[in-house]
Enzyme design. Structure first.
Site, mmCIF file in Angstrom:
data_model
loop_
_atom_site.group_PDB
_atom_site.id
_atom_site.type_symbol
_atom_site.label_atom_id
_atom_site.label_comp_id
_atom_site.label_asym_id
_atom_site.label_seq_id
_atom_site.Cartn_x
_atom_site.Cartn_y
_atom_site.Cartn_z
ATOM 1 N N HIS A 32 0.809 -1.230 0.000
ATOM 2 C CA HIS A 32 0.000 0.000 0.000
ATOM 3 C C HIS A 32 0.843 1.282 0.000
ATOM 4 O O HIS A 32 0.463 2.277 -0.603
ATOM 5 C CB HIS A 32 -0.980 0.004 1.189
ATOM 6 C CG HIS A 32 -0.324 0.127 2.522
ATOM 7 N ND1 HIS A 32 0.374 -0.906 3.109
ATOM 8 C CD2 HIS A 32 -0.240 1.161 3.390
ATOM 9 C CE1 HIS A 32 0.834 -0.524 4.280
ATOM 10 N NE2 HIS A 32 0.474 0.740 4.482
ATOM 11 N N LYS B 289 6.018 5.499 -1.359
ATOM 12 C CA LYS B 289 6.804 6.387 -0.495
ATOM 13 C C LYS B 289 8.284 6.379 -0.857
ATOM 14 O O LYS B 289 9.041 7.239 -0.406
ATOM 15 C CB LYS B 289 6.628 5.991 0.976
ATOM 16 C CG LYS B 289 5.280 6.417 1.550
ATOM 17 C CD LYS B 289 5.184 6.078 3.025
ATOM 18 C CE LYS B 289 3.859 6.571 3.613
ATOM 19 N NZ LYS B 289 3.727 6.243 5.057
ATOM 20 N N ASP C 206 -4.555 0.600 8.193
ATOM 21 C CA ASP C 206 -3.405 1.503 8.200
ATOM 22 C C ASP C 206 -3.558 2.554 9.292
ATOM 23 O O ASP C 206 -2.611 2.853 10.034
ATOM 24 C CB ASP C 206 -3.290 2.158 6.821
ATOM 25 C CG ASP C 206 -1.969 2.882 6.618
ATOM 26 O OD1 ASP C 206 -0.965 2.462 7.223
ATOM 27 O OD2 ASP C 206 -1.944 3.855 5.846
#
Length: 366
Positions: A221, A225, A309
């Site tokens: 997910h 980043k 999350d």
């Protein structure tokens, strides 16, 4: 002597011919033809013959079956064998003195390999039976080779799947390490997602393979980043509006990155991974990013990963904050302080949260 001749050795494998005939002379003639090449077993009636066949399928290479016999005739035995699928495994020859067209037709329909007329002609019977036995043995050898090849291919496929899984997990864990985390975050997201799909009604309609793929996809997910500068990714304080806009791009960056991994496209998790990477920050009220999806426009799996999350972020220590008390974290989720979620999803989450909390260890520490 008779007992020794009729018993089928347990250690044999497809090397015994069974003669089923009530006439002792006929049995002796047939035994004389085959005893030099095969082990021979006998039965003097149809019922005994049926028992021997069903109990010794791994030893028999052929069955010579008379038609007219006491207790069970040849056709009755054939009907029973056909129900068990035996003619496909062992060649059966019908030995008969007289056979009507109807008898022969039914015999062939029931799987008889050949019909041999009495009185038998030794060299002809030997040739016909031996040829078929060799054919069946060759087919077994081929089947064994194919089975081994299939097993090897399956083993190799499983290794590739595990390798792909390992690569996905390693890539995702690397992002977590770069973000100052232990790498356990992605494992917990995987576990929470899988638990929600297997232990609540949310997984209804999904196969076990689909659930496994979704749980694996959940690991990726935050893969986007990797494109976020360290100064923003690991900033201990609050992000500026400009920095937050850059941070938000990790969703589309993650989708693009996954789209450029050719091997992943062959994996069942690919579709879910791209969707989750892009949409795990969407909100039920439509105020999320990057696409402003609202309500059920957000896929179920993206909704679950989003909630997992947030939950994990709240109860875990991060570079920019300490862990919240579990009760406080649940209160914040329930009151919408960390996003707006599907009410039905929240209901199911709170119903099983006590079990999910066990993923964080017996002492409740993340």
């Amino acid at each position: 002597m008779e007992e020794e001749r009729t018993n089928i050795p347990a250690e044999s494998t497809y090397d015994t011919i069974l003669i089923v005939d009530d006439d002792e002379i006929n049995r002796a003639i047939l035994e004389n033809i085959f005893s030099s090449q095969y082990k021979v077993a006998e039965a003097d009636n149809g019922r005994l013959g049926l028992e021997k066949i069903l109990c010794n399928k791994e030893q028999l290479c052929a069955v010579l079956l008379d038609v007219v016999m006491p207790e069970m005739d040849g056709l009755q035995v054939l009907r029973r064998l056909n129900e068990e699928g035996i003619p496909a495994q062992i060649p059966i020859f019908l030995i008969t003195e007289e056979a009507s067209n109807s008898t022969m037709r039914e015999a062939y329909e029931l799987g008889v390999m050949d019909v041999i007329s009495k009185p038998v002609i030794p060299y002809m019977v030997d040739r016909r039976v031996k040829s078929v036995v060799e054919l069946y043995q060759a087919r077994r050898r081929l089947g064994s080779v194919v089975e081994r090849q299939q097993s090897e291919l399956l083993r190799q496929a499983e290794q590739i799947i595990e390798l792909n899984r390992g690569m996905i997990e390693s890539l995702s864990a690397a992002i977590e390490f770069r973000n100052g985390e232990s790498g356990e975050h992605v494992r917990r997201i995987h576990n929470i997602t899988r638990y929600m799909l297997t232990q609540t009604e949310l997984g209804e309609g999904l196969t076990s393979e689909e659930i496994d793929s979704i749980a694996l996809a959940a690991i990726t997910h935050d893969v986007g980043k990797i494109a976020i500068p360290d100064a923003i990714l690991n900033k201990p304080g609050r992000l500026t509006p400009e920095e937050f806009e850059i941070m938000k791009t990790h969703t589309v960056q993650g989708e693009r990155m996954l789209e450029h991994i050719p091997q992943l496209k062959e994996h069942g998790a690919y579709h879910y991974a791209c969707d989750i990477a892009r949409h795990h920050h969407e909100r039920w009220d439509g105020r999320g990013y990057p696409d402003g999806l609202k309500g059920d426009e957000i896929s179920l799996w993206a909704q679950i990963v989003s909630l997992a999350d947030v939950y994990d972020a709240l109860v875990s220590k991060r570079v920019y904050k300490d862990a919240f008390d579990r009760g406080e974290a649940l209160k914040m989720i329930r009151e919408g302080q960390c996003g707006v979620f599907n009410p039905a999803l929240l209901e199911r989450f709170f119903a099983v949260e006590q079990e999910i909390w066990k993923f964080y260890g017996t002492n409740g520490e993340a």
